[in-house]
Design a protein around this motif. Structure first.
Motif, PDB file in Angstrom:
ATOM      1  N   ALA A 227       0.838  -1.171   0.081  1.00  0.00           N
ATOM      2  CA  ALA A 227       0.064  -0.057  -0.244  1.00  0.00           C
ATOM      3  C   ALA A 227       0.858   1.278  -0.074  1.00  0.00           C
ATOM      4  O   ALA A 227       0.726   2.316  -0.677  1.00  0.00           O
ATOM      5  N   GLN A 228       1.884   1.182   0.673  1.00  0.00           N
ATOM      6  CA  GLN A 228       2.704   2.287   0.750  1.00  0.00           C
ATOM      7  C   GLN A 228       3.513   2.590  -0.613  1.00  0.00           C
ATOM      8  O   GLN A 228       3.722   3.923  -0.773  1.00  0.00           O
ATOM      9  N   MET A 229       4.185   1.547  -1.138  1.00  0.00           N
ATOM     10  CA  MET A 229       4.697   1.691  -2.192  1.00  0.00           C
ATOM     11  C   MET A 229       3.890   2.107  -3.472  1.00  0.00           C
ATOM     12  O   MET A 229       4.439   2.899  -4.254  1.00  0.00           O
ATOM     13  N   THR A 230       2.653   1.483  -3.582  1.00  0.00           N
ATOM     14  CA  THR A 230       1.727   1.913  -4.475  1.00  0.00           C
ATOM     15  C   THR A 230       1.254   3.375  -4.337  1.00  0.00           C
ATOM     16  O   THR A 230       1.389   4.095  -5.459  1.00  0.00           O
ATOM     17  N   ARG A 231       1.110   3.956  -3.184  1.00  0.00           N
ATOM     18  CA  ARG A 231       0.704   5.369  -2.901  1.00  0.00           C
ATOM     19  C   ARG A 231       1.944   6.128  -3.568  1.00  0.00           C
ATOM     20  O   ARG A 231       1.589   7.147  -4.122  1.00  0.00           O
ATOM     21  N   ALA A 232       3.114   5.738  -3.119  1.00  0.00           N
ATOM     22  CA  ALA A 232       4.195   6.611  -3.195  1.00  0.00           C
ATOM     23  C   ALA A 232       4.586   6.909  -4.933  1.00  0.00           C
ATOM     24  O   ALA A 232       4.786   7.875  -5.735  1.00  0.00           O
ATOM     25  N   ALA A 233       4.654   5.445  -5.288  1.00  0.00           N
ATOM     26  CA  ALA A 233       4.639   5.376  -7.090  1.00  0.00           C
ATOM     27  C   ALA A 233       3.736   6.088  -7.676  1.00  0.00           C
ATOM     28  O   ALA A 233       4.034   6.907  -8.583  1.00  0.00           O
TER      29      ALA A 233
END
Length: 344
Positions: A227-233
């Motif tokens: 979730a964090q990586m998807t949001r940041a990307a």
């Protein structure tokens, strides 16, 4: 072909380094494998015979050569605890772990990607209060999923859903009594797949019920990370010039996120999944102990407590090979999705 050759060479070097390091560690661990294998009451002659049988009487260089060539031939040594070949033990235990980790990762992607997508959408939405509450809730949820220790979460869900509510079984892969009433025919040693292929519906239902709690615990950390990586990307992509052009053409923020930004943002997510997969294999050691899951983690824990050096080395090599092959597959997939990767 050039990119593929480079990645294969790098992967081979990593595997060679892991094999050499594993061999060195197993030889430096205190204790005599011959005594572990033969027992504490073995005579000197029996110990000498065991050392010769296990190849411990040869020089270290020769032992290393035998170890490497044995790995290539499929001879990974004999477990000091089970007295079976290490490869046979691992081939029996690994499918259960892969089944657990695979279901957990599918659950992590199914929950983590939409959660990150929602967080990015709320972050780019209108209204400071809406951004603070909506995106903040998504970030807090993902951080909480990452922060909770796996063993603590496992004990908590066991107490709540198994002991208190009685919704799910507390431990095991499926009900042991089904081995007499509905014996499972092993084709792949993947219980869900074997029961589905053979039409063994009682085992399939029991296996699904037993899988829910450990899969939820295993998926908690990957959900937060994904979730964090998807949001940041996605936030990085929607800040790029192409996103402003798409907005100028009349596409909504949600359309820009899902139609134009999600695919280029999938490259870092694929690389992250490889790392999460390798981490989950190691994290499974704790979860399998709590849920009495008959997988590689429980086998490794038993090997460590019994000072079974060949079994520990075999588990280490399997985890390293899985990690290297997963990263290689992810790199090749990224090269197909994004030509900049293979041209860099």
């Amino acid at each position: 072909m050039r990119y593929l050759t480079q990645r294969l060479a790098q992967s081979a070097l990593v595997v060679a380094g892991v094999v050499a390091l594993t061999f060195a560690i197993t030889r430096l661990v205190p204790g005599d494998p011959a005594v572990t294998y033969a027992g504490p009451r073995a005579t000197a002659r029996q110990l000498a015979a065991v050392r010769k049988q296990l190849g411990l009487d040869a020089p270290l260089s020769e032992q290393l050569w035998r170890y490497v060539t044995g790995l290539i031939r499929g001879d990974w040594g004999t477990s000091l605890h089970t007295r079976r070949t290490v490869l046979a033990d691992i081939s029996t235990a690994l499918p259960a772990t892969l089944e657990l980790v695979g279901c957990a990762l599918v659950l992590a992607v199914a929950v983590g990607v939409p959660l990150g997508l929602l967080g990015a959408h709320l972050r780019r939405g209108k209204g400071r209060w809406g951004r603070a509450v909506g995106d903040g809730s998504v970030r807090m949820t993902s951080m909480l999923a990452v922060s909770v220790p796996a063993f603590l979460l496992a004990l908590a869900v066991q107490n709540l859903f198994a002991a208190q509510l009685g919704w799910f079984p507390v431990a095991g892969e499926y009900t042991p009594s089904l081995n007499q009433t509905s014996p499972l025919q092993h084709l792949t040693h993947l219980t869900l797949l074997d029961s589905l292929l053979t039409g063994n519906w009682p085992v399939l239902g029991s296996a699904l019920a037993h899988l829910v709690l450990p899969a939820l615990v295993m998926a908690a950390y990957p959900v937060g990370v994904v979730a964090q990586m998807t949001r940041a990307a996605l936030l990085e992509e929607v800040a790029a010039p192409h996103a402003r052009l798409e907005r100028a053409y009349g596409f909504s923020r949600w359309q820009v996120l899902t139609r134009f930004s999600l695919r280029p943002a999938s490259g870092p997510l694929l690389a992250l999944l490889a790392l999460v997969f390798a981490f989950s294999l190691v994290n499974a050691f704790l979860v399998e102990q709590v849920f009495n899951w008959p997988g590689l983690g429980r086998y490794a824990s038993s090997a460590i407590t019994s000072a079974d050096a060949p079994a520990v080395a075999g588990v280490t090599v399997v985890v390293a090979l899985t990690y290297v092959l997963t990263n290689l597959l992810v790199d090749l997939t990224q090269a197909v999705i994004d030509p900049r990767v293979r041209l860099s």
